[in-house]
Design a protein around this motif. Structure first.
Motif, mmCIF file in Angstrom:
data_model
loop_
_atom_site.group_PDB
_atom_site.id
_atom_site.type_symbol
_atom_site.label_atom_id
_atom_site.label_comp_id
_atom_site.label_asym_id
_atom_site.label_seq_id
_atom_site.Cartn_x
_atom_site.Cartn_y
_atom_site.Cartn_z
ATOM 1 N N UNK A 4 -17.682 -29.633 -7.811
ATOM 2 C CA UNK A 4 -17.860 -29.103 -9.158
ATOM 3 C C UNK A 4 -18.719 -27.844 -9.181
ATOM 4 N N UNK A 5 -19.867 -27.839 -8.519
ATOM 5 C CA UNK A 5 -20.751 -26.671 -8.567
ATOM 6 C C UNK A 5 -20.096 -25.453 -7.928
ATOM 7 N N UNK A 6 -19.423 -25.649 -6.811
ATOM 8 C CA UNK A 6 -18.728 -24.536 -6.162
ATOM 9 C C UNK A 6 -17.586 -24.034 -7.036
ATOM 10 N N UNK A 7 -16.908 -24.948 -7.699
ATOM 11 C CA UNK A 7 -15.804 -24.562 -8.578
ATOM 12 C C UNK A 7 -16.316 -23.781 -9.783
ATOM 13 N N UNK A 8 -17.460 -24.184 -10.332
ATOM 14 C CA UNK A 8 -18.043 -23.453 -11.459
ATOM 15 C C UNK A 8 -18.424 -22.031 -11.062
ATOM 16 N N UNK A 9 -18.984 -21.876 -9.874
ATOM 17 C CA UNK A 9 -19.315 -20.532 -9.393
ATOM 18 C C UNK A 9 -18.056 -19.702 -9.196
ATOM 19 N N UNK A 23 -5.447 -20.227 -19.209
ATOM 20 C CA UNK A 23 -5.867 -21.469 -18.583
ATOM 21 C C UNK A 23 -5.037 -21.784 -17.354
ATOM 22 N N UNK A 24 -3.740 -21.505 -17.431
ATOM 23 C CA UNK A 24 -2.846 -21.776 -16.299
ATOM 24 C C UNK A 24 -3.220 -20.928 -15.085
ATOM 25 N N UNK A 29 -5.653 -20.713 -9.680
ATOM 26 C CA UNK A 29 -6.623 -20.128 -8.755
ATOM 27 C C UNK A 29 -7.627 -21.151 -8.237
ATOM 28 N N UNK A 30 -7.995 -22.102 -9.095
ATOM 29 C CA UNK A 30 -8.990 -23.095 -8.724
ATOM 30 C C UNK A 30 -8.376 -24.355 -8.123
ATOM 31 N N UNK A 31 -7.039 -24.430 -8.157
ATOM 32 C CA UNK A 31 -6.307 -25.582 -7.630
ATOM 33 C C UNK A 31 -6.709 -26.875 -8.347
ATOM 34 N N UNK A 32 -6.749 -26.779 -9.694
ATOM 35 C CA UNK A 32 -7.074 -27.933 -10.539
ATOM 36 C C UNK A 32 -6.120 -27.945 -11.733
ATOM 37 N N UNK A 33 -6.230 -28.944 -12.578
ATOM 38 C CA UNK A 33 -5.410 -29.023 -13.787
ATOM 39 C C UNK A 33 -6.066 -28.304 -14.960
ATOM 40 N N UNK A 34 -5.303 -28.148 -16.028
ATOM 41 C CA UNK A 34 -5.807 -27.476 -17.227
ATOM 42 C C UNK A 34 -6.986 -28.227 -17.843
ATOM 43 N N UNK A 35 -6.937 -29.547 -17.799
ATOM 44 C CA UNK A 35 -8.028 -30.337 -18.362
ATOM 45 C C UNK A 35 -9.342 -30.049 -17.632
ATOM 46 N N UNK A 36 -9.273 -29.920 -16.310
ATOM 47 C CA UNK A 36 -10.464 -29.605 -15.520
ATOM 48 C C UNK A 36 -10.980 -28.217 -15.877
ATOM 49 N N UNK A 37 -10.077 -27.259 -16.077
ATOM 50 C CA UNK A 37 -10.501 -25.911 -16.485
ATOM 51 C C UNK A 37 -11.250 -25.989 -17.810
ATOM 52 N N UNK A 42 -16.458 -25.752 -20.629
ATOM 53 C CA UNK A 42 -17.505 -26.407 -21.430
ATOM 54 C C UNK A 42 -18.819 -26.494 -20.656
ATOM 55 N N UNK A 43 -18.743 -26.790 -19.368
ATOM 56 C CA UNK A 43 -19.958 -26.850 -18.541
ATOM 57 C C UNK A 43 -20.631 -25.483 -18.476
ATOM 58 N N UNK A 44 -19.836 -24.423 -18.304
ATOM 59 C CA UNK A 44 -20.419 -23.078 -18.292
ATOM 60 C C UNK A 44 -21.109 -22.772 -19.616
ATOM 61 N N UNK A 45 -20.510 -23.168 -20.711
ATOM 62 C CA UNK A 45 -21.124 -22.954 -22.029
ATOM 63 C C UNK A 45 -22.436 -23.725 -22.140
ATOM 64 N N UNK A 46 -22.456 -24.955 -21.641
ATOM 65 C CA UNK A 46 -23.685 -25.756 -21.668
ATOM 66 C C UNK A 46 -24.798 -25.096 -20.862
#
Length: 107
Positions: A4-9, A23-24, A29-37, A42-46
């Motif tokens: 998670x932390x590496x993905x946020x960076x 979002x797509x 690019x992050x190799x995750x789903x839209x929900x994870x994006x 939201x985490x970045x906003x927090x």
């Protein structure tokens, strides 16, 4: 898959690299789903990062305007290019940039 932390960076770096992302595109690019994006946004906003979102088919994400952003995230090649450029400017090759270049190199 990134932690998670590496993905946020990585997400923050992507958002800094160009003005708008769908979002797509971020999910791919992050190799995750839209929900994870969405959760990562939201985490970045927090954490205080201003991320604007536009809903809909033509919507997407962008870093907000007018807020202080963290230091620029660079990959290894970009960091080397910046350091070489600053060193060149510090030698006086670009008039008026010597002192600013030296301060930036010190950081």
């Amino acid at each position: 898959m990134l932690e998670t932390s590496a993905r946020l960076l990585r997400l923050l770096s992507l958002l800094q690299s160009r003005p708008d992302w769908t979002g797509a595109e971020l999910a791919e690019r992050l190799d995750v789903g839209l929900r994870t994006v969405r959760r990562d946004i939201d985490r970045l906003r927090e954490l205080g990062y201003p991320v604007d979102a536009t809903p809909g088919v033509a919507g997407g994400y962008r870093l907000g305007v007018g807020a202080a952003l963290p230091p620029l995230l660079l990959d290894d090649e970009e960091a080397v290019a910046v350091a070489i450029s600053l060193r060149t400017a510090a030698t006086g090759s670009v008039a008026g940039l010597e002192e600013g270049s030296l301060r930036a190199l010190a950081k």
